[in-house]
Design an enzyme around this catalytic site. Structure first.
Site, mmCIF file in Angstrom:
data_model
loop_
_atom_site.group_PDB
_atom_site.id
_atom_site.type_symbol
_atom_site.label_atom_id
_atom_site.label_comp_id
_atom_site.label_asym_id
_atom_site.label_seq_id
_atom_site.Cartn_x
_atom_site.Cartn_y
_atom_site.Cartn_z
ATOM 1 N N HIS A 377 37.514 35.719 22.533
ATOM 2 C CA HIS A 377 38.517 35.960 23.591
ATOM 3 C C HIS A 377 39.947 35.644 23.180
ATOM 4 O O HIS A 377 40.843 35.673 24.031
ATOM 5 C CB HIS A 377 38.204 35.127 24.837
ATOM 6 C CG HIS A 377 36.948 35.524 25.536
ATOM 7 N ND1 HIS A 377 36.912 36.426 26.577
ATOM 8 C CD2 HIS A 377 35.678 35.148 25.346
ATOM 9 C CE1 HIS A 377 35.673 36.572 27.000
ATOM 10 N NE2 HIS A 377 34.894 35.805 26.261
ATOM 11 N N LYS A 570 49.374 33.703 36.668
ATOM 12 C CA LYS A 570 48.383 33.494 35.604
ATOM 13 C C LYS A 570 48.622 32.093 35.069
ATOM 14 O O LYS A 570 49.603 31.438 35.459
ATOM 15 C CB LYS A 570 48.534 34.534 34.486
ATOM 16 C CG LYS A 570 49.967 34.717 33.978
ATOM 17 C CD LYS A 570 50.078 35.840 32.939
ATOM 18 C CE LYS A 570 50.273 37.209 33.537
ATOM 19 N NZ LYS A 570 49.336 38.207 33.038
ATOM 20 N N ARG A 571 47.748 31.595 34.185
ATOM 21 C CA ARG A 571 48.002 30.284 33.598
ATOM 22 C C ARG A 571 49.385 30.265 32.946
ATOM 23 O O ARG A 571 49.855 31.275 32.410
ATOM 24 C CB ARG A 571 46.917 29.958 32.566
ATOM 25 C CG ARG A 571 45.578 29.632 33.211
ATOM 26 C CD ARG A 571 45.668 28.390 34.077
ATOM 27 N NE ARG A 571 45.856 27.225 33.268
ATOM 28 C CZ ARG A 571 44.924 26.289 33.056
ATOM 29 N NH1 ARG A 571 43.748 26.397 33.625
ATOM 30 N NH2 ARG A 571 45.184 25.246 32.304
ATOM 31 N N LYS A 576 52.292 33.671 27.196
ATOM 32 C CA LYS A 576 52.341 34.591 28.337
ATOM 33 C C LYS A 576 53.780 34.800 28.828
ATOM 34 O O LYS A 576 54.061 35.676 29.631
ATOM 35 C CB LYS A 576 51.468 34.066 29.479
ATOM 36 C CG LYS A 576 49.969 34.013 29.132
ATOM 37 C CD LYS A 576 49.145 33.496 30.305
ATOM 38 C CE LYS A 576 47.699 33.204 29.974
ATOM 39 N NZ LYS A 576 46.843 34.417 29.896
ATOM 40 N N THR A 681 43.226 40.553 32.500
ATOM 41 C CA THR A 681 42.404 41.245 33.493
ATOM 42 C C THR A 681 43.156 41.360 34.819
ATOM 43 O O THR A 681 42.848 42.240 35.629
ATOM 44 C CB THR A 681 41.068 40.512 33.717
ATOM 45 O OG1 THR A 681 41.309 39.115 33.769
ATOM 46 C CG2 THR A 681 40.087 40.819 32.589
ATOM 47 N N LYS A 685 43.699 44.238 38.073
ATOM 48 C CA LYS A 685 43.613 43.954 39.515
ATOM 49 C C LYS A 685 44.850 44.459 40.244
ATOM 50 O O LYS A 685 44.754 45.015 41.343
ATOM 51 C CB LYS A 685 43.450 42.442 39.754
ATOM 52 C CG LYS A 685 42.121 41.909 39.220
ATOM 53 C CD LYS A 685 42.073 40.384 39.139
ATOM 54 C CE LYS A 685 40.901 39.979 38.239
ATOM 55 N NZ LYS A 685 40.949 38.563 37.829
HETATM 56 C C1 GPK Z 1 40.831 33.347 26.283
HETATM 57 F F1 GPK Z 1 40.419 31.924 24.496
HETATM 58 C C2 GPK Z 1 40.569 32.105 25.783
HETATM 59 C C3 GPK Z 1 40.490 30.989 26.652
HETATM 60 O O1 GPK Z 1 40.287 29.849 26.217
HETATM 61 N N1 GPK Z 1 40.649 31.209 27.981
HETATM 62 C C4 GPK Z 1 40.884 32.444 28.482
HETATM 63 O O2 GPK Z 1 40.992 32.595 29.704
HETATM 64 C C5 GPK Z 1 41.239 34.840 28.196
HETATM 65 N N2 GPK Z 1 40.973 33.505 27.626
HETATM 66 C C6 GPK Z 1 42.270 35.658 27.420
HETATM 67 O O3 GPK Z 1 43.436 34.893 27.262
HETATM 68 C C7 GPK Z 1 42.545 36.936 28.201
HETATM 69 O O4 GPK Z 1 43.433 37.750 27.482
HETATM 70 C C8 GPK Z 1 41.250 37.681 28.469
HETATM 71 O O5 GPK Z 1 41.474 38.754 29.332
HETATM 72 C C9 GPK Z 1 40.231 36.755 29.099
HETATM 73 O O6 GPK Z 1 40.052 35.581 28.317
HETATM 74 C C10 GPK Z 1 38.875 37.403 29.265
HETATM 75 O O7 GPK Z 1 38.453 37.986 28.078
#
Ligand code: GPK
Length: 836
Positions: A377, A570-571, A576, A681, A685
């Protein structure tokens, strides 16, 4: 195919069938169930029922339904003996369950009418529920969307996770700063079923002895250490418009052997017996609040092993009941690793097969690798998991031996294929040499899986060309694949935006689009229909009014719903780039201030809305929150500016707030430095809810653009392929700060927004420390693009048409499509027919 009934012995079958639980199917039945739960389960008088009790009773009524469907689903799946998917995730960001259950079961209208008869408004009851917030952000919410899709598509699938007593913290904003408050959410949780009979003993520490068996074979015995008990809690996951109700099993930790160690207790050592108990319970006590960051804490590794070992024990026990040969294990079981957090499952299965079940290494390893798939991810280096060898040795001595063996056999193969390439061996080794030595979890996950996937096209390309490049050479490209993320349209359209969902249904031939989102394309012709556009715009406006009320209630600031709502939720993370956004807001403020009153009157009013949590230890992210709030308190009180600009920070962003915010946005920001956001994601939405987006060429933004068309998205900024060179240039002194950004910095440094000292590090990151996230490089194009947004928004008819066309083209981004791709390309599982 054996039927479900065949599992009940003939003589008793009739009595069981005659007494089957009959679930309510209409308003009257619902009311009866509610009143019964109020009086019996809750032990309240029916004339003394407040909203809390009405929520509880409504949930219990729906829970009864879910659990009977759950029972049937589990029986059906067991007796058909088809392959199951196990989705292992340390995070499941579920949000609220009641509204979702009512809609998926198709009885929300019945509940609405029933609650009205009993004197309640359904909205007031739904909002009583505490979010289940067992996750940080995108990764955890993705897991929740996947569960919804798996059940809706009738896939036999279980989720496995941890039952944290404290989910992600609640965020309060005090004097502009984030303050964290614990999220204790289990006071009353009707959505879980404790299974006190489903427990697993989990071993930690100890040592490994070698023993020679009667047949002369040497086996490893893992002895000593401590035992912690895992207790299962089951959460039913209802599919939409199907009886399939899957299971999410969450493990809770508990001292083994009951409440206390009676030996210690009786010998007067009361304190230490309580301490043991507390230490055991600590394992599942709290979710680590980091997003895209691993901090290598011992308790985190304990959580990982605890959860993985309990889940595998469960899976293996279920397999052994089927009496099939071990060689058929992966015909029955597919396990997906949600990031590297569950990677120890690979080692644990190998351990069970060779140490407990006595299989030969090679045979066991074939079974293991054909069972697991691994999803990556992120490419951010600070998020890639590594554990010190010493810690692993101490906590899991037998597992470390197995990791060394896995690595040895792997490196032997690499050496054969790439003779004399010593550096290749060093680069790909699962053990990183250094002080201290580290176990590289991503490498272990790749070596132990048959498929590795990224979560959007760009991201899947990047992992193949950067962090996992060597592994593509070793295994060939077919082991690496892409599954672009998706979202569930049930929660993110039907539940979050009921009026828009209904309007869409009226033009798409009913609710079928909720099961096959590509049916949205039938909407496209209506973009040209003026009456339809009016209805569409009216719904957006109503959603904005609702958000404006929430803003007024929670911040005291009055915003005009006719303004352009510009949202970034978002976080909070430097990659970001909320800092880019707030610098842009300051630039807008300065431009407005510099205008004559006449000129100002021509400007488009805007509300800049932020929300999101910073990891408690992420100092820079917290400073970003502080700056946003500081800018807000100046701008929002500037009478010269009035409605032209408002800056809002929404406290405690979570799933249920997202359900209110997404439908109310005109434009949302997805502006990560190119190449850093794996997918994103929330971009999906927002578009699905009829908002446009401004974004960089990053993650899923690229595929969204391909689907909806370039003219329906506001793209800006440098491309991923240029990032490395730009960073290199910054480091060697060729960094001139954008002149507009420089003015923004000067204003901050004048003290316009208060505490100059607090914000100096954010400025220094750009001016002095190499501007790693390219804030200055992208600033000009960001500002220009926002001007384009203003101009486009003025042409309301065209704007609304763009929104409609975009929604019509979003079918690809359903998590249903995603689950079908995993099922076919990675898991080799099929949906189970549900003839009732
Ligand atoms: C990826 F590595 C990580 C993590 O520790 N936490 C997290 O939420 C997210 N993510 C990505 O940052 C997003 O770009 C992605 O859409 C999401 O995972 C789902 O795949």
């Amino acid at each position: 195919i054996k039927s479900v009934e065949a599992s009940i012995p003939e003589p008793q079958r009739e009595a069981w069938e005659r007494n089957q639980v009959k679930n309510f199917t209409d308003k009257d039945g619902f009311e009866k169930a509610v009143v019964r739960h109020v009086e019996t389960t809750l032990a309240r008088s029916m004339f003394n029922c407040d909203e809390t009790a009405a929520y509880a009773a409504t949930s219990l009524a729906f829970r009864d339904r879910l659990i009977t469907d759950w029972n049937k689903t589990q029986q059906r799946q067991t007796y058909q003996d088809t392959k199951r998917v196990y989705y292992l995730s340390l995070e499941f960001l579920m949000g609220r369950a009641l509204d979702n259950a009512m809609l998926n079961v198709g009885l929300k209208d019945a509940a609405k009418g029933g609650l009205a008869d009993l004197g309640f408004r359904i909205e007031d009851i739904i909002t009583q529920e505490h979010d289940a917030a067992l996750g940080n952000g995108g990764l955890g919410r993705l897991a929740a969307c996947f569960l919804d899709s798996l059940a809706s598509l009738n896939y036999p699938a279980w989720g496995y996770g941890l039952r944290y007593r404290y989910g992600i913290f609640k965020q309060e904003i005090i004097d502009g700063y984030q303050v964290e408050v614990p999220d204790y959410w289990l006071d009353f949780n009707p959505w879980e079923f404790p299974r006190h009979d489903v427990t697993v003993d989990i071993q930690f520490f100890g040592h490994v002895n070698k023993k020679t068996n009667a047949d002369g074979k040497t086996v490893a015995i893992w002895d000593g250490g401590e035992i912690v008990e895992a207790v299962a809690y089951d959460v039913p996951i209802p599919g939409y418009d199907t009886p399939t109700t899957n299971n999410l099993r969450l493990w809770s930790s508990k001292a083994s052997g009951g409440e206390f160690d009676f030996q210690k207790f009786n010998s007067g050592d009361y304190e230490s017996s309580v301490a043991d108990q507390q230490r055991a319970e600590t394992i599942s006590a709290v979710l680590y609040p980091n997003d895209n960051l691993e901090r290598g804490k011992e308790l985190r590794l304990k959580q990982q092993y605890f959860w993985v070992a309990a889940s595998l024990h469960d899976i293996v026990r279920r397999f052994k009941k089927s009496k099939r040969a071990w060689t058929e294990f992966s015909d029955q079981v597919a396990i997906q690793l949600n990031d590297t957090h569950p990677t120890l499952a690979i080692v644990e299965l190998q351990r069970i097969l060779i140490d407990t079940e006595g299989l030969e290494w090679d045979l066991a390893w074939d079974i293991v690798t054909s069972t697991f798939g691994y999803t990556n991810h992120t490419v951010l280096p600070e998020a890639l998991e590594k554990w010190p060898v010493g810690l692993m040795q101490h906590l899991l001595p037998r597992h470390l031996q197995i990791i060394y063996d896995i690595n040895l056999y792997f490196l032997q193969k690499v050496e054969k294929a790439f003779p004399k390439d010593r550096d290749m061996l060093r680069r790909v080794s699962i053990i990183e040499e250094g002080q201290p030595k580290m176990v590289r979890m991503a490498y272990l996950a790749i070596v132990g899986s048959h498929k590795v996937n990224g979560v959007a096209e760009l991201h899947s390309d990047l992992i193949k060309t950067t962090i996992f490049k060597d592994f593509v050479e070793i295994y060939g490209p077919d082991k690496f694949t892409n599954v672009t993320n998706g979202i569930t349209p049930r929660r993110w359209l039907h539940q979050a935006n009921p009026r828009l969902s209904e309007l869409i249904a009226s033009k798409c031939g009913g609710n079928g689009f909720l099961k096959d989102l590509t049916n949205l394309n039938r909407l496209e012709p209506y973009a040209k229909d003026a009456a339809f556009r009016r209805e569409w715009a009216e719904i957006k406006y109503a959603n904005k009014v609702r958000l404006a009320k929430h803003i007024k209630k929670t911040t005291g600031v009055i915003v005009n719903p006719a303004s352009l709502f510009d949202v970034q939720v978002k976080r909070i993370h430097e990659y970001k780039r909320q800092q880019l956004n707030i610098f842009g807001v300051i630039h807008r403020y300065l431009s407005l201030k510099a205008m004559s009153p006449e000129e100002r009157k021509k400007q488009l009013p805007r509300v800049s809305i932020f929300g999101g949590k910073a990891a408690p230890g992420y100092w820079m992210a917290k400073q970003i929150i502080h700056l946003i709030n500081a800018v807000g308190s100046v701008v929002n009180n500037d009478e010269e500016i009035g409605d032209l600009l408002k800056v809002i920070f929404l406290e405690d962003y979570n799933v249920s707030k997202a359900e209110m915010i997404c439908p109310a946005s005109d434009i949302s920001e997805h502006i990560s430095t190119a190449g850093t956001e794996a997918s994103g994601t929330s971009n999906m939405k927002f578009v699905l809810n009829g908002g446009l987006i401004i974004g960089t060429c990053d993650g899923a933004n690229i595929e969204i653009t391909r689907e909806i068309g370039e003219s329906n998205i506001f793209l800006f900024g440098n491309l991923a392929e240029d990032v490395e060179d730009l960073r290199h240039a910054h480091t060697y002194g060729y960094h001139t700060i954008d002149t507009d950004l420089d003015k923004v910095f000067n204003e901050i440094e004048k003290g316009t927004f208060g505490s100059v000292h607090d914000f100096s590090a954010m400025i220094a990151a750009v001016r002095q420390h190499g501007d790693y996230y390219l804030v200055s490089d992208d600033f000009h194009s960001y500002i220009e693009t926002h001007q384009l947004v203003d101009e486009a928004y003025r042409k309301q008819d065209e704007w609304v048409a763009k929104c409609i066309v975009s929604v019509a083209r979003m079918g690809f981004f359903s998590s249903d499509r995603c689950m079908n791709e995993y099922a076919e390309g990675i898991w080799n599982v099929e949906p189970l027919d549900v003839q009732e």
